[in-house]
Design an enzyme around this catalytic site. Structure first.
Site, short mmCIF file in Angstrom:
data_model
loop_
_atom_site.label_atom_id
_atom_site.label_comp_id
_atom_site.label_asym_id
_atom_site.label_seq_id
_atom_site.Cartn_x
_atom_site.Cartn_y
_atom_site.Cartn_z
N GLY A 15 91.12 -62.67 21.56
CA GLY A 15 90.99 -61.23 21.34
C GLY A 15 89.58 -60.78 21.01
N ASN A 17 87.52 -59.47 23.08
CA ASN A 17 87.36 -58.15 23.71
C ASN A 17 88.11 -57.08 22.93
OD1 ASN A 17 85.82 -58.04 26.40
ND2 ASN A 17 86.99 -59.95 26.57
N LEU A 93 97.80 -62.79 29.30
CA LEU A 93 98.09 -63.84 30.28
C LEU A 93 99.46 -63.73 30.94
CD1 LEU A 93 96.43 -66.85 28.45
CD2 LEU A 93 95.54 -65.51 30.36
N ASN A 110 92.10 -53.57 33.31
CA ASN A 110 92.00 -54.99 32.93
C ASN A 110 90.55 -55.41 33.02
OD1 ASN A 110 92.87 -57.75 32.49
ND2 ASN A 110 92.54 -58.12 34.68
N HIS A 112 88.12 -58.70 33.76
CA HIS A 112 88.20 -60.01 34.41
C HIS A 112 86.79 -60.62 34.43
CE1 HIS A 112 89.87 -63.05 37.07
NE2 HIS A 112 88.74 -62.97 37.75
N SER A 144 84.21 -57.71 35.57
CA SER A 144 84.64 -56.48 36.23
C SER A 144 85.77 -55.85 35.43
CB SER A 144 85.20 -56.79 37.63
OG SER A 144 84.31 -57.59 38.37
N ASP A 153 94.67 -58.60 39.82
CA ASP A 153 93.23 -58.40 39.99
C ASP A 153 92.86 -57.64 41.26
OD1 ASP A 153 92.97 -59.87 37.67
OD2 ASP A 153 92.53 -61.74 38.71
#
Ligand code: GRF
Length: 200
Positions: A15, A17, A93, A110, A112, A144, A153
């Site tokens: 976590g 981010n 996930l 999201n 990535h 991204s 994605d």
């Protein structure tokens, strides 16, 4: 500054981010309140971060449900209660059920750790992404942010940051360089994306 926006975060692991979003929200550089954390993992470090910052948490693991519809109903009910303008997947996930994605059209993003569309899709997560970048001899990598659609994605990319790949890089050193950029990119792009959505 519009802090009326609400962002719910989904995370399964460390976590970092999520922490970057908490920090940006508390500093006022992310123009939104973090209204909740969803995790599938009761041992996620992200949970401790949420508790420390008085952010509501919801632990829900699809594996615990014999009927998938019940799982989807419980997840959607919690989200309806939190009423987020945007959902940010930050190292989540599990596949988000299509019904949940469709309930938040253009309102789920999201992050990535590659320059999508390169090194994205099923099987590209964690260290595997960075190892694949090194194996391909790329000179540049990065991260991204994309809008979430039912395919892994594959939604529209709305922000990217690049980093150099250095000759002596390992998957670990490259991951760290990319992660540092992720922490800056995610709040920035979430701010931009919130501005394109209707005001709450
Ligand atoms: C990040 O690399 C992110 O791009 C990917 O999962 C990782 C999560 O890391 N989707 P953290 O849990 O935020 O530290």
């Amino acid at each position: 500054m519009n802090v009326a926006h609400r962002v719910a975060v989904f995370a399964s692991g460390s976590g970092s981010n999520f922490q970057a979003l908490i920090d940006a929200s508390e500093a006022g550089t992310l123009h939104a309140k973090i209204c909740g954390l969803v995790t599938n993992n009761p041992d996620a470090k992200a949970l401790n971060r949420a508790v420390k910052h008085q952010i509501p948490v919801f632990v829900i693991n699809p594996a615990d449900f014999s009927e998938p519809e019940v799982y989807v109903w419980e997840l959607l009910s919690k989200l309806q209660e939190w009423n987020p303008d945007l959902i940010a997947l930050a190292g989540y996930l599990k596949k988000v059920p299509e019904k949940v994605i469709r309930a938040y059209p253009n309102r789920m993003v999201n992050i990535h750790p590659s320059l999508l569309p390169k090194f994205g899709g099923k099987g590209f997560y964690g260290k595997r992404v960075h190892q694949a970048v090194l194996d391909a001899g790329e000179k540049e990598s990065g991260c991204s942010v994309h809008v979430v659609t039912p395919e892994y994605d594959e939604g529209p990319v709305i922000g990217r940051a690049t980093v150099p790949v250095k000759p002596n890089d390992t998957a670990e050193t490259l991951a760290k360089r990319v992660l540092d950029q992720e922490h800056k990119l995610f709040p920035t792009i979430i701010n931009q994306h919130l501005k394109t959505l209707k005001s709450p």
